[in-house]
Design an enzyme around this catalytic site. Sequence first.
Site, short mmCIF file in Angstrom:
data_model
loop_
_atom_site.label_atom_id
_atom_site.label_comp_id
_atom_site.label_asym_id
_atom_site.label_seq_id
_atom_site.Cartn_x
_atom_site.Cartn_y
_atom_site.Cartn_z
CD GLU A 110 -2.76 5.40 6.64
OE1 GLU A 110 -2.74 5.50 5.40
OE2 GLU A 110 -1.84 4.88 7.30
CD GLU A 167 -3.57 -2.80 7.18
OE1 GLU A 167 -2.44 -3.06 6.76
OE2 GLU A 167 -4.13 -1.72 6.94
CG HIS A 171 -5.70 1.76 4.99
ND1 HIS A 171 -5.26 2.72 5.86
CD2 HIS A 171 -4.69 0.87 4.85
CE1 HIS A 171 -4.01 2.43 6.22
NE2 HIS A 171 -3.64 1.31 5.61
N GLY A 196 2.18 2.13 10.52
CA GLY A 196 3.07 3.27 10.37
C GLY A 196 3.73 3.70 11.66
CG ASN A 208 -1.67 1.28 1.40
OD1 ASN A 208 -1.81 2.06 0.45
ND2 ASN A 208 -2.20 1.53 2.59
CD1 TRP A 209 3.88 1.26 -2.70
CD2 TRP A 209 3.78 2.32 -4.67
NE1 TRP A 209 4.76 0.65 -3.56
CE2 TRP A 209 4.73 1.27 -4.76
CE3 TRP A 209 3.55 3.13 -5.79
CZ2 TRP A 209 5.44 1.02 -5.94
CZ3 TRP A 209 4.25 2.87 -6.96
CH2 TRP A 209 5.19 1.82 -7.03
CE LYS A 210 0.45 3.40 4.78
NZ LYS A 210 0.26 3.50 6.19
N GLY A 238 2.77 -1.20 4.16
CA GLY A 238 2.84 0.21 3.81
C GLY A 238 4.28 0.62 3.54
N GLY A 239 4.92 1.18 4.56
CA GLY A 239 6.27 1.75 4.41
C GLY A 239 7.25 0.86 3.68
CB SER A 281 5.10 -1.91 11.72
OG SER A 281 4.61 -0.59 11.96
C1 PEP Z 1 -0.75 -0.06 5.76
O1 PEP Z 1 -0.71 1.04 5.26
O2 PEP Z 1 -1.69 -0.81 5.50
C2 PEP Z 1 0.35 -0.47 6.64
C3 PEP Z 1 0.28 -1.65 7.21
O3 PEP Z 1 1.37 0.42 6.82
P1 PEP Z 1 2.78 0.13 7.53
O4 PEP Z 1 3.29 -1.17 6.95
O5 PEP Z 1 3.63 1.30 7.12
O6 PEP Z 1 2.54 0.04 8.97
#
Ligand code: PEP
Length: 255
Positions: A101, A171, A99, A177, A13-15, A238-239, A217
Site C-alpha cells: 500500500e 505478500e 508494504h 485485503g 498490520n492494523w493499517k 491485516g484485516g 488474506s
Molecule cells: C497486510 O496488510 O499486510 C495484509 C496482508 O492484509 P490482509 O490480511 O487484510 O490481506
Amino acid sequence: MNRQTRNTVIAGNWKMNLTPSKAKAVIEELKPLVAGKDNCTTILCVPFVDIATAVEAAKGSNIKIGAQNVHFEEKGAFTGEIAADMLLEIGAEYVIIGHSERRQYFGETDKTVNQRVLAALKAGLKVILCVGEVLEEREQDITAEIVSMQTKIALLNVDEEMMKNIIIAYEPVWAIGTGKVATAEQADEVCGIIRNVLSAKYGNTVAEATTIQYGGSMNAANSAELLSKVNVDGGLIGGASLKAADFAVIVGNAQ
Ligand code: PEP
C-alpha cells in the site's frame, strides 16, 4: 515450519484503523488469549498515534509493538514524516517497510525501501520487509524475478549481521485485503525463492535463520494450512488482526 533454525513470527498490520482508546481495548482483550503462546513472536504494527498507548497496554504480555513505516532521514524538514529514533523512544521495536500500500499509494520505490531499511536498522529497530508481485506479474509468470529483484534491492548494503534484525514478508499484492488467499503451495514456493536469494547473497546459515512470513488474506480459518509449510515462518495479517479473537487463533495455529 522449521523451528530448529528460525523464529516463527505472527504480526498484525492494523493499517489506518483503531484510535488509541480502541487499540487499548483490543490489546486488553488479546493479552489473555495469547498468554503463554510463546512458540512464536507476536507483534502488532499500529498507527503512529497508537504506539504509546499500545506499548503501555501490552506491558507485561508477550505482545510486541511496531510501526507501519519510517522515514529514511534522521531528522529535518520532512513535514509529516516520522524518524526511527522517535519510534524507538516511544517503545516501538519493529517497523513494517515497503508494504504494497505504501508502494501503490505513496510512491514508495525499491530504492526508498532500501533507504528506510538501512535507517531503521541503524537506529536499532527490527524490520518487517514486504515484497510481492501484482496480479499482472503473476499472470506473466515473472513472480520469481519480481520478488527476487525487490528483495535484492531492499537489502543493498545490508550485511549478514544486520540480517538478524530483518523479517521478510512475502505478500502477493493480489491477495492483500481481497479475500483471495494464495494457496499454501504458492506461498511456500515464493518464500522458498526468497530464501534462495538470501542463500546466494549471505550463505545458507543466514538463509536458514531468516524468518519469511506469508501475508495476504491470512485468517483464522486458513492460517493452519499456510503455517504448516516448511518455508512459511509466520504471517503478516491485516484485516484479521483487528479482532482479538481471530488474531489469537492465528497465533495459536503458529504454536
Ligand atoms: C497486510 O496488510 O499486510 C495484509 C496482508 O492484509 P490482509 O490480511 O487484510 O490481506
